[in-house]
Write an enzyme that holds these catalytic residues in place. Structure first.
Site, mmCIF file in Angstrom:
data_model
loop_
_atom_site.group_PDB
_atom_site.id
_atom_site.type_symbol
_atom_site.label_atom_id
_atom_site.label_comp_id
_atom_site.label_asym_id
_atom_site.label_seq_id
_atom_site.Cartn_x
_atom_site.Cartn_y
_atom_site.Cartn_z
ATOM 1 N N HIS A 194 0.835 -1.205 0.000
ATOM 2 C CA HIS A 194 0.000 0.000 0.000
ATOM 3 C C HIS A 194 0.869 1.255 0.000
ATOM 4 O O HIS A 194 0.668 2.171 -0.814
ATOM 5 C CB HIS A 194 -0.901 -0.042 1.238
ATOM 6 C CG HIS A 194 -1.707 1.200 1.501
ATOM 7 N ND1 HIS A 194 -3.071 1.213 1.456
ATOM 8 C CD2 HIS A 194 -1.341 2.467 1.844
ATOM 9 C CE1 HIS A 194 -3.520 2.435 1.729
ATOM 10 N NE2 HIS A 194 -2.475 3.206 1.989
ATOM 11 N N GLU A 195 1.834 1.303 0.904
ATOM 12 C CA GLU A 195 2.636 2.512 1.042
ATOM 13 C C GLU A 195 3.646 2.665 -0.095
ATOM 14 O O GLU A 195 3.769 3.750 -0.680
ATOM 15 C CB GLU A 195 3.369 2.515 2.393
ATOM 16 C CG GLU A 195 2.455 2.447 3.610
ATOM 17 C CD GLU A 195 1.563 3.666 3.757
ATOM 18 O OE1 GLU A 195 1.774 4.676 3.066
ATOM 19 O OE2 GLU A 195 0.620 3.598 4.573
ATOM 20 N N HIS A 246 0.836 4.353 -2.848
ATOM 21 C CA HIS A 246 1.084 5.801 -2.848
ATOM 22 C C HIS A 246 2.325 6.170 -3.666
ATOM 23 O O HIS A 246 2.449 7.316 -4.101
ATOM 24 C CB HIS A 246 1.245 6.300 -1.413
ATOM 25 C CG HIS A 246 0.002 6.205 -0.594
ATOM 26 N ND1 HIS A 246 -1.217 6.662 -1.030
ATOM 27 C CD2 HIS A 246 -0.215 5.708 0.659
ATOM 28 C CE1 HIS A 246 -2.130 6.455 -0.104
ATOM 29 N NE2 HIS A 246 -1.554 5.873 0.932
ATOM 30 N N GLU A 298 -6.556 6.694 -0.959
ATOM 31 C CA GLU A 298 -6.430 5.528 -0.083
ATOM 32 C C GLU A 298 -7.029 4.290 -0.745
ATOM 33 O O GLU A 298 -6.483 3.190 -0.640
ATOM 34 C CB GLU A 298 -7.113 5.795 1.261
ATOM 35 C CG GLU A 298 -6.425 6.840 2.121
ATOM 36 C CD GLU A 298 -4.975 6.527 2.421
ATOM 37 O OE1 GLU A 298 -4.604 5.327 2.464
ATOM 38 O OE2 GLU A 298 -4.189 7.469 2.597
#
Length: 683
Positions: free
Chosen positions: A438-439, A443, A489
């Site tokens: 995810h990070e 992103h 997100e």
């Protein structure tokens, strides 16, 4: 709306966020002093958080600490009960649960969901408890906030003209969304970043409050006004008393920096927090990105913009943490393979950075996270141009991921699933993989097509027929507005689950998950985690306001809905009130491309809309995907009925002793332990 929906949690798990081992292992006393002063600086911003939540929050904070002091600083829940003899012990417990939850959220609105919470102890009984303390200062302070503590009329944070509350706009109950947008547009046109501001509406003018230690107006010569001619003035020195303390602690940290980059970083922090200059804060983030693999990691400022209904004003955060070298090794391997994984994402390379610059990706043990809640992972800075030109860092917060109470109050039962043992066995591992992807790749992926200056572009217009892009000085959050946080997100969550299901044999061994059976189990539990989170997200959707109160949960609900519509799972129940509701995944569809194709269609569309600044089509698409139709809304009541309290995390304090050494204090896992930790901070 029933007051029961607003009651503070009861019997919430309370966890000490232990960091002592890694703090003691720092290689020098100077590093411990550096961490200490940065922690103090971070915590001194707590009142800026309180002031941004609700008008009463600072007073409730002072009341909780004053009660603790006047009761001679009890060290346990039982001591509180004994010191308040004559008050029903259950009512004392209800008060303590409210106080602990308030401190955990730094305000009387949940940081995760933005819903107000009130004590379970009745108003008349809390008044009796206050009377029992028999102290004039306590009684006077309580009288200021008694009615506000229990008032649920504005039970959600949001635009004031929508009947909601936001103290980013203090004393401005009549300010409208259109007026807020007009002020934001004027600030943007003048090149003023709004993250450290609040806005007051006055008579024929708007006053922009700027957080700073000094009161010198940096923008006095601008003569700024909105497009319809309303004057905008500035008042520097919002939170001045606290920001003077922040600046002092940062100056105290300067002698202990490890290198020149850290010295520049802290110096820019000092300039930003003293003067209110967000330009200086942006410079600090450039230096922060350059400071690779420090033993003590820290990032401080007005970082995330989720809680401002307009999505542009930040909330104070202060992170101080130590590196977990063992876990960091896993993430380093993930970084090394990032280019290979990004190539598998469902969009053309035209919408990806020309060159992926591997970021610094570390696993940290949190010493301090000052703010309204502690995340499990971070990908910052949020300045688009800094990310593009200098890079970013990914941080996984290891002791948050693994935080569990030493002595649970009751046996844990996972709602809405049957596979209890398998879920408990693999959830931490699945979540660690999810956070990492995810990070880093969520992103960290993607390119914003931009006109960098008039007539100059960061993409070849001859190779595309795109009709929209980011104009000079436009940012992703500025274009997509209040929905940008949730949208992003959701995109990052999709990247993570997409890669787990699409390429498990390459992704999962990085995290030590090697056998096919274990990989199958993690694929299943990662999917179940996401789907269940989407279902639980219904708690944070307000059916009356038609508003989502938590950006992550809106995104997770949208993913759940996408997988449900694709037939990847179904809801099973036989009871008309859904009390036996279960999520049942069709496991073959995790392997045959059904789930991957559904996730890929959603992810690819979100990404291209974001990349091309196509706000109109992008938001229309996303809001439809996250819309709560009746077939899902019907589950909301049972979700709320079965909801479990969120963990309350107690953070340690550091103390600079007379001999110059630093000691670390940890607290009992109890409501009183939480209160003690804040009382000892004296902020």
């Amino acid at each position: 709306m029933s007051q029961g929906l607003f009651y503070a949690d009861s019997e919430a798990p309370i966890v000490s966020l232990s960091a002592k081992k890694h703090f003691d292992q720092l290689s020098s006393p100077d590093l411990q002093k550096y961490a200490h002063h940065l922690s103090r600086a971070s915590f001194h911003g707590s009142r800026a958080v309180l002031d941004s939540v609700s008008p009463e929050s600072p007073y409730i904070y002072d009341l909780i600490l004053l009660i603790h002091e006047k009761l001679n600083q009890p060290h346990s829940n039982q001591e509180y009960i004994e010191n308040l003899s004559g008050i029903d012990p259950q009512d004392v417990t209800y008060y303590l649960e409210y106080a602990a939850q308030f401190l955990d959220n730094l305000g009387n609105y949940k940081s995760f969901g933005d819903r107000k919470f009130i004590p379970r102890i009745g108003q008349d009984k809390l008044r009796q408890l206050i009377g029992k303390i028999n102290d004039a200062d306590v009684s006077e302070l309580y009288a200021k906030v008694e009615n506000q503590i229990y008032d649920t009329e504005r039970g959600l944070l949001g635009y004031p003209d929508h009947g909601l509350l936001s103290n980013y706009y203090p004393h401005s109950a009549t300010i409208t969304k259109a007026e807020i947008d007009a002020v934001n547009q004027a600030l943007s046109s003048a090149g003023i970043m709004p993250e450290n501001t609040r806005v007051e509406k006055g008579d024929n003018q708007y006053k922009v409050l700027v957080a700073s230690a000094d009161s010198v107006d940096l923008y006095s010569k601008l003569n700024l006004q909105t497009d319809d001619g309303v004057k905008i003035s500035f008042q520097f020195g919002d939170h001045a008393k606290d920001f003077s303390k922040i600046v002092q602690e940062l100056e105290n940290a300067l002698p202990y920096v490890a290198n020149e980059t850290q010295q520049k970083l802290i110096t820019f922090y000092i300039e930003s927090f003293r003067t209110g200059s967000m330009a200086a804060h942006k410079k600090s983030q450039i230096e922060w990105v350059k400071d690779l693999k420090p033993e003590v990691e820290s990032n401080i400022g007005f970082i995330e913009t989720y809680r401002d209904p307009a999505g542009v004003r930040g909330e104070w955060e202060g992170l101080v943490a130590m590196v977990n070298h063992e876990r960091t090794a896993k993430f380093s391997q993930l970084v090394e393979n990032a280019g290979k994984f990004i190539a598998q994402l469902p969009w053309d390379k035209f919408y990806e950075k020309d060159t992926f610059t591997p970021p610094d990706f570390t696993s940290l043990e949190v010493l301090t996270f000052a703010g309204s809640g502690v995340p499990a992972g971070i990908n910052i800075p949020n300045y688009d141009d800094v990310r593009l030109n200098y890079g970013f860092k990914n941080v996984s917060l290891g002791n948050v991921l693994s935080a569990n109470p030493k002595n649970p109050k009751k046996e844990e039962v996972i709602t809405f699933i049957d596979d209890q043992d398998l879920f408990k066995k693999w959830r931490d591992d699945a979540f660690e993989v999810q956070v990492g992807l995810h990070e880093l790749l969520g992103h960290g992926s993607g390119k914003l097509l931009q006109e960098t200056e008039p007539g100059k572009f960061n993409f070849d217009r001859s190779k595309t027929n795109v009709a929209t892009w980011y104009k000079p000085n436009e940012t992703w959050a500025g274009v997509f507005g209040a929905n940008s946080g949730s949208y992003e997100e959701c995109r990052a969550e999709l990247v993570a689950l997409y890669l787990i299901l699409k390429d498990p044999t390459q992704v999962l061994p990085i995290f030590g998950i090697d056998s096919q059976q274990d990989q199958d189990d993690v694929m299943y539990i990662a999917s179940l985690l996401m789907i269940r989170a989407g279902l639980l997200g219904l708690e944070f959707w307000d059916p009356e306001a038609k508003k989502w109160g938590q950006p992550h949960m809106q995104g997770r609900f949208a993913i759940m809905k996408q997988l449900h519509r694709a037939g990847v799972f179904e809801f099973k129940h036989s009871s008309p009130d859904f009390t036996d509701l279960k999520i049942v995944i069709d496991k073959p569809k995790l392997h045959d491309g059904t789930a991957v194709d559904a996730l890929g269609e959603f992810l690819g569309s979100l990404h291209v809309y974001k990349s091309t600044a196509n706000k109109d089509d992008g938001l229309r698409y996303y809001l439809e995907k996250s819309n709560v139709e009746d077939e899902y809304a019907k589950f909301r009541d049972v979700v709320i009925k079965e909801k479990k309290p969120r963990k309350i995390l107690i953070q340690a304090n550091t103390v600079l002793k007379d001999d110059g050494s630093v000691s670390l204090i940890e607290y009992e896992e109890s409501e009183v332990g939480m209160i003690e930790s804040y009382y000892d901070r004296k902020v």
